[in-house]
Each structure stands twice: as C-alpha cells, then as structure tokens.
Enzyme design. Structure first.
Site, PDB file in Angstrom:
ATOM      1  N   HIS A   1     -21.173  52.888 -32.903  1.00 59.44           N
ATOM      2  CA  HIS A   1     -22.542  52.400 -33.106  1.00 59.44           C
ATOM      3  C   HIS A   1     -22.660  50.881 -32.994  1.00 59.44           C
ATOM      4  O   HIS A   1     -23.627  50.307 -33.516  1.00 59.44           O
ATOM      5  CB  HIS A   1     -23.095  52.891 -34.446  1.00 59.44           C
TER       6      HIS A   1
ATOM      7  N   HIS B   1     -26.059  50.359 -43.107  1.00 57.56           N
ATOM      8  CA  HIS B   1     -25.325  49.110 -43.355  1.00 57.56           C
ATOM      9  C   HIS B   1     -26.136  48.211 -44.284  1.00 57.56           C
ATOM     10  O   HIS B   1     -26.628  47.165 -43.873  1.00 57.56           O
ATOM     11  CB  HIS B   1     -25.043  48.376 -42.050  1.00 57.56           C
TER      12      HIS B   1
ATOM     13  N   HIS C   1     -11.865  48.879 -36.310  1.00 60.07           N
ATOM     14  CA  HIS C   1     -12.366  47.504 -36.384  1.00 60.07           C
ATOM     15  C   HIS C   1     -12.331  46.978 -37.805  1.00 60.07           C
ATOM     16  O   HIS C   1     -12.425  47.740 -38.761  1.00 60.07           O
ATOM     17  CB  HIS C   1     -13.755  47.330 -35.773  1.00 60.07           C
TER      18      HIS C   1
ATOM     19  N   GLU D   1     -15.165  54.135 -41.179  1.00 63.08           N
ATOM     20  CA  GLU D   1     -16.365  54.803 -40.630  1.00 63.08           C
ATOM     21  C   GLU D   1     -15.992  56.113 -39.921  1.00 63.08           C
ATOM     22  O   GLU D   1     -16.830  57.011 -39.797  1.00 63.08           O
ATOM     23  CB  GLU D   1     -17.081  53.882 -39.628  1.00 63.08           C
TER      24      GLU D   1
HETATM   25  C1  DHB Z   1     -19.769  45.441 -35.478  1.00 63.52           C
HETATM   26  C2  DHB Z   1     -19.398  46.777 -35.623  1.00 63.52           C
HETATM   27  C3  DHB Z   1     -20.023  47.571 -36.569  1.00 63.52           C
HETATM   28  O1  DHB Z   1     -19.671  48.862 -36.802  1.00 63.52           O
HETATM   29  C4  DHB Z   1     -21.047  47.068 -37.335  1.00 63.52           C
HETATM   30  O2  DHB Z   1     -21.680  47.914 -38.165  1.00 63.52           O
HETATM   31  C5  DHB Z   1     -21.416  45.732 -37.210  1.00 63.52           C
HETATM   32  C6  DHB Z   1     -20.773  44.922 -36.270  1.00 63.52           C
HETATM   33  C7  DHB Z   1     -19.124  44.584 -34.457  1.00 63.52           C
HETATM   34  O3  DHB Z   1     -18.228  45.049 -33.760  1.00 63.52           O
HETATM   35  O4  DHB Z   1     -19.522  43.440 -34.299  1.00 63.52           O
HETATM   36 FE    FE Z   2     -20.688  49.746 -38.568  1.00 63.46          FE
END
Ligand code: DHB
Ligand code: FE
Length: 280
Positions: free
Chosen positions: A12, A59, A193, A240
C-alpha cells in the site's frame, strides 16, 4: 450464495498513490512498479467482483492512540478518503454493501471473533492505494468494498495464526449470505520495510520472496511465524504482512497462483503483489 473466488495480496506504499494522482507513473523510477500491475488490471476486469473484502491497516487516520481496535469492520454505507496531511486523495468515495457487512459482523461475533463495528470511518492510503493499483483511475470504484481494519501500528498486533483463523471465519460468514455475489478478498500492506530509527530503510528481498512462495504452498506453516521474525527479518513495519494471512485463510488450502509482481524500491519499501484463485 456469496462466494470468495480469489485473493489479492498487495502493498500500500503511499507514494504509489501520489505517483498516480500527480501523473508521473511513466517516469523511469515508477514505470517498472506499474508495469507489474498491468496484468492485474486485466485480471480485475475479467474477475469483475461484486464485492471486495479489503483487509488493510489504518495509519493513525481513523484511529489514534486513544482507541486501538485489533479488528474493525466497516459497516457504514460509504467511506470517504481521509486527509492524511496533503488533502484527501482525488479518488472516488468507497461504497459498501452494508447488508453483507452487517451479516458478516453478526456471523463473526456469533462465531466468537469479537470485532469492532465501525458505523462511521474514513479510509487512508492503506485502503485506497491497493484499489488504485488494481483498478487505475475510474470515476467510480467498480466494486463495493467492505473494509476490515487490522491494528499493526501499536503493539500488540494480532498473531498470524489469529489472522488466518479470522480469514476462515470471514469465509464462513460470506458463504452463508444468501445473495449471488462474487467476492474477492484483499490482504494488503508490506512488504519488508522499516521507516524509523537505526534500521530505517531495511528491505529484505529474500525474506519477501520466501513469504510469497510459502503463501501459496505452505499457508498454515507461514501463519505460525512469530512476530519477532517479522520484526527481525522484515523490519518494524514488516509486521503489516500479518494482514495477508486473513486473505489466505479465507481461500482454499490449495490455490492457483495466477500472477506475482515484486519490485524494489518504491519509496522506502519493496512492492509485493500476488493473485491467488480458488480451485473450487
Ligand atoms: C511507506 C510505507 C508504508 O507502508 C507506509 O504506510 C508509509 C510509508 C514508505 O515506504 O514510504
Ligand atoms: Fe503502511
């Protein structure tokens, strides 16, 4: 009877939404990200679901630390895209199938999954970006959408196993609804991430690839993965990925993988995407 015919796993990344909204998807950086969704958009046209059951995470948009529902089911007639700081995304309002949503709420709770019922809720990039990548930029979303928000932002998130079992209960709920509906379930978020502190920027393509492999071939084993492995291997926001187990739990034990896309980088994360069809 309503039926779940397929599942979609999809990142996402908010910057993907911005790239679409600002018309820069043809730039060198973004081109390979969107190329991997061309087949997905054709598949969506072909599959033509009446309803998408969309498992996503908020979020700190609809919820902040004052209330943290582990599982929150959207039962409102519609959901407006939220203003996440730069104004709401210019995407259509998300329309529900409120009768099916209420049926699912009743079925889940009587099946002993005590979800929170949301009769009012705004939706952020966690929900709108997967719709955008799968549908492009239509005037109206072609399917009705039932959102299920999962807490993966504040410790403790639900376990992979709980998510997988919830997926099974969602299937029982949908398949006991007496209207002929083609339902596709989305599990969203990820992949690896970490957005903060010393390991910010962490991406682990080997782990991501193995997750996608096992999602198809070893879903039960994969759902047993402890939180600490997500944190260690896939970064703090890698947790996530537990939301994908809800999707997988709602499908047959054996599925057909019809499409996969994986690309690094997109913003601070890897883009991962898979389409799984039920065989029955
Ligand atoms: C990023 C990824 C995410 O899942 C999010 O909620 C906000 C930012 C990113 O990769 O910058
Ligand atoms: Fe996210």
């Amino acid at each position: 009877m309503a039926r779940i015919t397929a599942g979609v796993g999809c990142s996402h990344v908010p910057a993907i939404g911005v790239a679409m909204d600002t018309g820069i998807t043809e730039q060198d950086y973004w081109k390979p990200v969107f190329a991997g969704f061309e087949k997905s958009r054709e598949w969506m046209k072909e599959a033509n679901p009446d309803v998408i059951f969309l498992v996503y995470n908020d979020h700190c948009t609809a919820f902040d630390s004052s209330i943290i529902p582990t599982f929150a089911l959207g039962c409102a007639p519609e959901f407006q895209p939220a203003d996440e700081g730069w104004g709401p995304r210019p995407v259509p309002v998300v329309k529900n199938h409120p009768v099916l949503a209420s049926h699912i709420a009743q079925s889940l709770i009587l099946d002993e999954f005590d979800i929170t019922i949301m009769n009012e809720m705004e939706v952020d990039h966690g929900l709108t970006v997967p719709l955008s990548v799968m549908y492009g930029q239509p005037e109206e979303w072609p399917a009705l959408v039932i959102p299920l928000a999962v807490n993966v932002v504040m410790y403790p998130a639900p376990t992979g196993n709980r998510c997988f079992q919830l997926g099974k209960a969602i299937r029982r709920a949908i398949e006991s609804f007496d209207e002929d509906l083609n339902v596709v379930i989305f599990g969203t978020g990820g992949m690896s991430h970490q957005l903060q502190y010393k390991r910010a920027g962490l991406i682990n393509p080997e782990w991501d690839k193995s997750f996608l492999d096992r999602l198809t071939s070893d879903p039960v084993g994969l759902s047993q993965m402890p939180h600490v492995e997500y944190l260690r291997e896939a970064g703090s926001e890698g947790v996530e990925m537990v939301m994908w187990h809800v999707m997988r739990g709602a499908l047959d034990d054996e599925v057909t993988e019809v499409h996969r896309h994986y690309h690094v980088p997109a913003s601070n994360t890897a883009v991962g995407h898979i389409i799984l069809e039920n065989k029955t």
